[in-house]
Design a protein around this motif. Structure first.
Motif, mmCIF file in Angstrom:
data_model
loop_
_atom_site.group_PDB
_atom_site.id
_atom_site.type_symbol
_atom_site.label_atom_id
_atom_site.label_comp_id
_atom_site.label_asym_id
_atom_site.label_seq_id
_atom_site.Cartn_x
_atom_site.Cartn_y
_atom_site.Cartn_z
ATOM 1 N N ASP B 17 0.705 -1.196 -0.083
ATOM 2 C CA ASP B 17 -0.026 -0.040 0.103
ATOM 3 C C ASP B 17 0.852 1.111 0.132
ATOM 4 N N SER B 18 0.312 2.496 -0.032
ATOM 5 C CA SER B 18 0.809 3.594 0.001
ATOM 6 C C SER B 18 0.947 4.363 1.390
ATOM 7 N N ALA B 19 2.022 5.066 1.525
ATOM 8 C CA ALA B 19 2.008 5.822 2.861
ATOM 9 C C ALA B 19 2.234 7.442 2.578
ATOM 10 N N VAL B 20 1.484 8.062 3.166
ATOM 11 C CA VAL B 20 1.669 9.708 2.913
ATOM 12 C C VAL B 20 1.502 10.081 4.439
ATOM 13 N N ILE B 21 2.760 10.912 4.533
ATOM 14 C CA ILE B 21 2.986 11.844 5.601
ATOM 15 C C ILE B 21 2.823 13.295 5.440
ATOM 16 N N LYS B 22 2.211 14.187 6.258
ATOM 17 C CA LYS B 22 2.093 15.430 5.940
ATOM 18 C C LYS B 22 2.916 16.496 6.947
ATOM 19 N N CYS B 23 3.290 17.473 6.542
ATOM 20 C CA CYS B 23 3.834 18.459 7.232
ATOM 21 C C CYS B 23 3.114 19.860 6.804
ATOM 22 N N THR B 24 3.252 20.885 7.904
ATOM 23 C CA THR B 24 3.015 22.407 7.563
ATOM 24 C C THR B 24 4.239 23.205 8.282
ATOM 25 N N TYR B 25 4.350 24.267 7.770
ATOM 26 C CA TYR B 25 5.451 25.214 8.276
ATOM 27 C C TYR B 25 4.885 26.604 8.371
ATOM 28 N N SER B 26 5.566 27.449 9.200
ATOM 29 C CA SER B 26 4.885 28.857 9.596
ATOM 30 C C SER B 26 5.820 29.759 8.659
ATOM 31 N N ASP B 27 7.063 29.627 8.441
ATOM 32 C CA ASP B 27 7.591 30.754 8.078
ATOM 33 C C ASP B 27 7.631 30.564 6.322
ATOM 34 N N SER B 28 7.374 31.817 5.909
ATOM 35 C CA SER B 28 7.217 31.616 4.501
ATOM 36 C C SER B 28 8.464 32.005 3.677
ATOM 37 N N ALA B 29 9.499 32.241 4.609
ATOM 38 C CA ALA B 29 10.806 32.409 3.996
ATOM 39 C C ALA B 29 11.497 31.007 3.967
ATOM 40 N N SER B 30 11.092 30.204 4.458
ATOM 41 C CA SER B 30 11.609 28.709 4.378
ATOM 42 C C SER B 30 11.699 28.330 2.866
ATOM 43 N N ASN B 31 12.666 27.818 2.315
ATOM 44 C CA ASN B 31 12.944 27.250 0.900
ATOM 45 C C ASN B 31 13.469 25.963 0.590
ATOM 46 N N TYR B 32 13.556 25.328 1.687
ATOM 47 C CA TYR B 32 14.249 23.858 1.537
ATOM 48 C C TYR B 32 13.749 23.004 2.619
ATOM 49 N N PHE B 33 13.345 21.892 1.963
ATOM 50 C CA PHE B 33 12.269 20.974 2.835
ATOM 51 C C PHE B 33 12.868 19.395 2.614
ATOM 52 N N PRO B 34 13.847 18.870 3.647
ATOM 53 C CA PRO B 34 14.335 17.901 3.338
ATOM 54 C C PRO B 34 13.512 16.762 4.271
ATOM 55 N N TRP B 35 13.423 15.590 3.960
ATOM 56 C CA TRP B 35 12.852 14.446 4.740
ATOM 57 C C TRP B 35 13.921 13.528 5.145
#
Lengths: 114, 112
Positions: B17-35
């Motif tokens: 099956d598939s797995a989905v993990i979700k994240c939200t961030y608060s700072d609009s200046a953030s520009n790199y999102f690693p996992w």
């Protein structure tokens, strides 16, 4: 190689004792991050260095914690005196060179304070 | 400062099956999102990352999507295998020499 050596890998000590954790990037880096990981709080930043200078130590829990980075190839995190609530895994991390944003984590030190 | 929220905290899926993990961030200046993936007793290791000028990135069975307007980003793992079982962390950052701000992690269990 962006490897990081941390020592010791495991430390068990009694409450009140001084603990020193060491981080040695294999290739010298001017930036270095110390994180602490616990089940309750996840991965928390303790302190980070740029050009070997501490930039933000607001994550250091209290005065019992101190960190140094005397050169680009070595950093220490010291806890004096240690308490049971300091039990955690402590990671140091370095940014990968070459413009990448990736941070490479060392293997960690598992600290148990009894 | 930046704040990253991650959901769910635990996730169990059947193998395949598939797995989905979700994240939200608060700072609009953030520009790199690693996992990062962390197996038991090991260090967190980067598995995929995305920059703010890209909406989606895929690497074999894993993909990450980014919605800058909503400040959401997600990790998708398809055809899950038992070796995908681990804790997954999302993070956000806006400068190369500043610390990652991590989500609390998602413990994924893939049941054979």
């Amino acid at each position: 190689d962006a490897g990081v050596i941390q020592s010791p890998r495991h430390e068990v000590t009694e409450m009140g004792q001084e603990v020193t954790l060491r981080c040695k990037p294999i290739s010298g880096h001017n930036s270095l991050f110390w994180y602490r990981q616990t089940m309750m709080r996840g991965l928390e930043l303790l302190i980070y260095f740029n050009n070997n200078v501490p930039i933000d130590d607001s994550g250091m829990p209290e005065d019992r914690f101190s960190a140094k980075m005397p050169n680009a190839s070595f950093s220490t995190l010291k806890i004096q005196p240690s308490e049971p609530r300091d039990s955690a895994v402590y990671f140091c991390a370095i940014p990968i060179a070459g413009g990448s944003r990736e941070q490479y984590f060392g293997p960690g030190t598992r600290l148990t304070v009894t | 400062g930046e704040n990253v929220e991650q959901h769910p905290s635990t996730l169990s899926v059947q193998e395949g099956d598939s797995a989905v993990i979700k994240c939200t961030y608060s700072d609009s200046a953030s520009n790199y999102f690693p996992w990062y993936k962390q197996e038991l007793g090991k260090r967190p290791q980067l598995i995929i990352d995305i920059r703010s000028n890209v909406g989606e990135k895929k690497d074999q069975r894993i993909a990450v999507t980014l919605n800058k307007t909503a400040k959401h980003f997600s990790l998708h793992i398809t055809e899950t295998q038992p070796e995908d079982s681990a804790v997954y962390f999302c993070a956000a950052i806006n400068s190369g020499n500043t610390p990652l701000v991590f989500g609390k992690g998602t413990r994924l269990s893939v049941i054979a």
